[in-house]
Design a protein around this motif. Sequence first.
Motif, PDB file in Angstrom:
ATOM      1  N   LEU A   1     -93.489 -16.078 -31.690  1.00 19.30           N
ATOM      2  CA  LEU A   1     -92.762 -16.537 -30.708  1.00 19.30           C
ATOM      3  C   LEU A   1     -93.067 -16.353 -29.489  1.00 19.30           C
ATOM      4  N   SER A   2     -93.521 -15.176 -29.173  1.00 24.05           N
ATOM      5  CA  SER A   2     -94.266 -14.728 -28.172  1.00 24.05           C
ATOM      6  C   SER A   2     -95.507 -15.460 -27.641  1.00 24.05           C
ATOM      7  N   HIS A   3     -96.258 -15.665 -28.901  1.00 30.34           N
ATOM      8  CA  HIS A   3     -97.547 -16.266 -28.635  1.00 30.34           C
ATOM      9  C   HIS A   3     -97.262 -17.886 -28.149  1.00 30.34           C
ATOM     10  N   ARG A   4     -96.185 -18.299 -28.769  1.00 29.97           N
ATOM     11  CA  ARG A   4     -95.814 -19.708 -28.397  1.00 29.97           C
ATOM     12  C   ARG A   4     -95.398 -19.868 -27.063  1.00 29.97           C
TER      13      ARG A   4
ATOM     14  N   ARG B   1     -98.483 -19.805 -24.595  1.00 27.58           N
ATOM     15  CA  ARG B   1     -99.076 -21.102 -24.799  1.00 27.58           C
ATOM     16  C   ARG B   1     -98.173 -22.359 -23.917  1.00 27.58           C
ATOM     17  N   MET B   2     -96.884 -22.211 -24.258  1.00 25.39           N
ATOM     18  CA  MET B   2     -96.041 -23.250 -23.496  1.00 25.39           C
ATOM     19  C   MET B   2     -95.995 -23.049 -21.923  1.00 25.39           C
ATOM     20  N   GLN B   3     -96.017 -21.391 -21.426  1.00 26.15           N
ATOM     21  CA  GLN B   3     -96.108 -21.225 -20.262  1.00 26.15           C
ATOM     22  C   GLN B   3     -97.565 -21.652 -19.594  1.00 26.15           C
ATOM     23  N   GLU B   4     -98.671 -21.516 -20.315  1.00 25.61           N
ATOM     24  CA  GLU B   4     -99.851 -21.815 -19.988  1.00 25.61           C
ATOM     25  C   GLU B   4     -99.796 -23.377 -19.567  1.00 25.61           C
ATOM     26  N   LYS B   5     -99.218 -23.987 -20.500  1.00 22.78           N
ATOM     27  CA  LYS B   5     -99.199 -25.569 -20.298  1.00 22.78           C
ATOM     28  C   LYS B   5     -98.543 -26.128 -19.115  1.00 22.78           C
TER      29      LYS B   5
ATOM     30  N   LEU C   1     -98.181 -28.204 -13.613  1.00 21.84           N
ATOM     31  CA  LEU C   1     -97.995 -27.886 -12.286  1.00 21.84           C
ATOM     32  C   LEU C   1     -98.973 -28.080 -11.525  1.00 21.84           C
ATOM     33  N   ALA C   2    -100.209 -27.447 -11.897  1.00 24.14           N
ATOM     34  CA  ALA C   2    -101.534 -27.346 -11.012  1.00 24.14           C
ATOM     35  C   ALA C   2    -102.033 -28.669 -10.933  1.00 24.14           C
ATOM     36  N   SER C   3    -102.029 -29.419 -12.103  1.00 25.78           N
ATOM     37  CA  SER C   3    -102.536 -30.987 -12.183  1.00 25.78           C
ATOM     38  C   SER C   3    -101.676 -31.849 -11.270  1.00 25.78           C
ATOM     39  N   ASN C   4    -100.235 -31.484 -11.017  1.00 26.03           N
ATOM     40  CA  ASN C   4     -99.389 -32.369 -10.407  1.00 26.03           C
ATOM     41  C   ASN C   4     -99.688 -31.674  -8.603  1.00 26.03           C
ATOM     42  N   ARG C   5     -99.805 -30.813  -8.403  1.00 23.20           N
ATOM     43  CA  ARG C   5    -100.055 -30.311  -7.159  1.00 23.20           C
ATOM     44  C   ARG C   5    -101.800 -31.094  -6.512  1.00 23.20           C
TER      45      ARG C   5
END
Length: 100
Positions: free
Chosen positions: A76-79, A82-86, A91-95
């Motif tokens: 669960l922590s790993h998932r 990964r979700m946080q990284e996505k 967000l970086a792409s939108n900025r």
Amino acid sequence: MKQLTIRLLDREMKVAVPEDQSDSLLQAARNLDARLRELRDGNKVAGLERIALLVALDLSHELLLQQGGQVQNAELSHRLQRMQEKIDATLASNRQLELN
């Protein structure tokens, strides 16, 4: 190493243990003694060997369940990571799009 005397079902045993682990071993012995007594007194189970084997089986089962929970927590922590990284990447792409 330190030699301790532990008592399980009114039987004394001497065990060698590293000094820094003596307190935890004594606690483990108290817990085991309580479980042995509970099984012996609560269920007309005959024989010390049978009582010991049933308690060992129960403890082993609990340990496997705990380890399974730890594996699930790690997955669960790993998932979540990964979700946080996505999310961060999106967000970086939108900025970046907003700046252009």
